[in-house]
Scaffold this motif. Sequence first.
Motif, mmCIF file in Angstrom:
data_model
loop_
_atom_site.group_PDB
_atom_site.id
_atom_site.type_symbol
_atom_site.label_atom_id
_atom_site.label_comp_id
_atom_site.label_asym_id
_atom_site.label_seq_id
_atom_site.Cartn_x
_atom_site.Cartn_y
_atom_site.Cartn_z
ATOM 1 N N LYS A 279 -5.790 19.282 16.084
ATOM 2 C CA LYS A 279 -6.331 19.806 17.348
ATOM 3 C C LYS A 279 -7.849 19.683 17.393
ATOM 4 O O LYS A 279 -8.419 19.164 18.358
ATOM 5 N N SER A 280 -8.495 20.192 16.349
ATOM 6 C CA SER A 280 -9.960 20.153 16.338
ATOM 7 C C SER A 280 -10.456 18.721 16.337
ATOM 8 O O SER A 280 -11.448 18.394 16.990
ATOM 9 N N THR A 281 -9.758 17.873 15.600
ATOM 10 C CA THR A 281 -10.144 16.468 15.558
ATOM 11 C C THR A 281 -10.131 15.882 16.961
ATOM 12 O O THR A 281 -11.085 15.222 17.385
ATOM 13 N N LEU A 282 -9.071 16.155 17.706
ATOM 14 C CA LEU A 282 -8.968 15.627 19.062
ATOM 15 C C LEU A 282 -10.092 16.181 19.942
ATOM 16 O O LEU A 282 -10.733 15.447 20.696
ATOM 17 N N ASN B 165 -7.048 5.705 5.082
ATOM 18 C CA ASN B 165 -5.644 5.362 5.301
ATOM 19 C C ASN B 165 -4.863 6.494 5.961
ATOM 20 O O ASN B 165 -3.728 6.307 6.366
ATOM 21 N N MET B 166 -5.501 7.687 6.022
ATOM 22 C CA MET B 166 -4.752 8.828 6.511
ATOM 23 C C MET B 166 -4.844 8.899 8.034
ATOM 24 O O MET B 166 -5.923 9.034 8.592
ATOM 25 N N GLU B 167 -3.677 8.780 8.674
ATOM 26 C CA GLU B 167 -3.671 8.827 10.120
ATOM 27 C C GLU B 167 -3.535 10.276 10.562
ATOM 28 O O GLU B 167 -2.543 10.935 10.276
#
Lengths: 292, 365
Positions: free
Chosen positions: B42-45, B15-17
């Motif tokens: 940032k790292s996620t992207l 559920n966490m965007e």
Amino acid sequence: MASEYGSAARSRMIGRAFIYGSLVLLAALYLMPLWVMITTSLKSLDEIYGGSFIGLPQAVTFEAWGKAWSQACIGTACTGLKPYFINSLMMVVPAVLLSTGIGALNGYVLTKWRFRGANLVFGLILFGCFLPFQAVLLPMAQVLGKLGLSGTIPGLVLVHTVYGICFTTLFFRNYFVTIPDELTKAAQIDGAGFFRIFFSIMLPAALPIMVVSCIWQFTQIWNDFLFGVSFTAGESSPVTVALNNVVNVTMGRKQYNVDMAAAMIAALPTLVVYVVAGRYFVRGLTAGAVKG
Amino acid sequence: MATLEIDRVRKAYGNMEVLKEVSISIGSGDFLVLLGPSGCGKSTLLNMIAGLEGITAGQIRIDGDVVNDLSPKDRDIAMVFQSYALYPTMTVRQNIEFGMKIRGVPPAERDKATREAAELLQMAHLLDRRPSQLSGGQRQRVAMGRALVRHPKLFLFDEPLSNLDAKLRVDMRTEIKRLHQRLGTTIVYVTHDQIEAMTLATRVAVMKDGIVQHLDEPQVVYDRPANVYVARFVGSPAMNIIPGRLIEGAAGPELEMDQPDGGKSRISGVAVSEDARRQYAGKPVLVGIRPEGFSVAEPGQQAVQAAIEVVEPTGPDTLAMFTLGGVEVIARLAPRTAHAGQTARLAVEMAKVVLFDPQTEIRID
Ligand SMILES: Nc1ncnc2c1ncn2[C@@H]1O[C@H](COP(=O)(O)OP(=O)(O)OP(=O)(O)O)[C@@H](O)[C@H]1O
Ligand SMILES: [Mg+2]
């Protein structure tokens, strides 16, 4: 001043002497059974019945060792421990390799390819470590029967592998969590797949824990008596079961020297593994610079 | 060399965007810096661009091709990680050659590529060492070498300098910039260090809470930040955000700010559009002035009254602290021009002043 200093030094020395004295005494006490085993196994039967248990042998003879190895009677067959020793080897080598290999793979998946419910799976596997042997006996006997592996060495290999996976998985998982995830990501970008990463990167980095796992599994499986006595009979018994028979089923004068020699023979491999691989263990720890 | 388009990309863990509709598009040879505080995504992207994380919604295109469903190895990218992620049991040479080996590059070519990279990064003498025998800077170089030999379309860097000491960081920064100028490859670079962003980028994307706050050239982000958050994040010391009021003066719009002594400082010449002038006339605004936007006023020049509380000489200039509009303000002045306890008249470079809406905190044009 000077004499005060001198008396302080003296009292410290006495303290030291007391500590070391007690340590030596306790060590001697602890080693006593081993001492008795070795000396007794090197004596002739007459000497044992004629003299003391503890003294050095007057005439060293390896006769008892030879007897234990190839002539002692187990049940009705007087083959010595040799065939059972070989049984144990044929059980322990595949079981150690399989359980360590599967444990490594499990640990790798549980840390680097986490899936939904991975923690639950790990928890259940961990639970297996605390499962008492006795609880597994009956169900396992049924499974072995269904598989047609009752009373065989492959059956024992299966039992020990399955039972060992809990421990080896725990070892490898806890080791692999310390290896940064970025390492697998880098390898993925380099084009490595699931098994390539496992074999080229994770396993080489896991040498120390591999040695730990092998020593642990070897010791557990080699020394196991309960599974051996429950799932095998007669010629397919491992050496621990055979040893028990040697010691219990002699007629006439009890052959203490042969019993002792047999016990030594049965215990030797774990000792050897520890002495030989223990070195690699330390070496692996110091060389295993996992930190990127 | 490649273009990169991130098109309305979202990422959610359960559920966490974590990323909310991120759109970024850069041209061939651009150096994009993703700048933001810890945990902003940032790292996620970056991992999504690399293919190490799935994309919840939206598209990522490299050179116009949608790569959403391509695995990392098929995206023609190379990545340098914060912890360098060198394979610990392999030598430097094996580390660099590992990827080429998997791709089936013949040994002679591998060797040539390795030697070239080693020469470029001045690490030929390190090739037979293991990562554990290298210093932080050397490991960093090896990690870059491993990425270089791939000749990828796209380089991805995740905070590659944050484990280095201050001096080495500056050196390596220059080295990365030089490398980019030499190779011309498109780069996406993650950092939370705004100086790195300013010095390296051709485009900066300032992120917060999974949203791109501002995407532009670094100088534009610095001079005309999109909102108060960006204004405060980029630049050190940060931009002063002073509560004030836009009023209609005799000769056009003026800014009015409270002085601590109860008086009001008024400055004219603020650049606002006609629309904004109408909309905000007589209303409160936030006045953004960079520390270097202040200078000691010439006689007759319009100025604000500054009762200077503290001065901090830094060498090339002196930072002077005073209160204006009820907040602490920092001015970057020429050395020896201000003293604590003195009341100075400070001129403001009006062309560089930016205004923000006090409610939305968005820049007023
Ligand atoms: N696997 C995951 N499951 C759940 N949440 C995650 C996961 N990975 C990251 N997050 C969350 O996503 C958010 C963004 O993480 P990310 O690593 O992209 O931050 P970052 O901007 O790189 O920060 P830093 O500068 O500290 O590296 C964080 O709030 C983090 O807690
Ligand atoms: Mg990060």
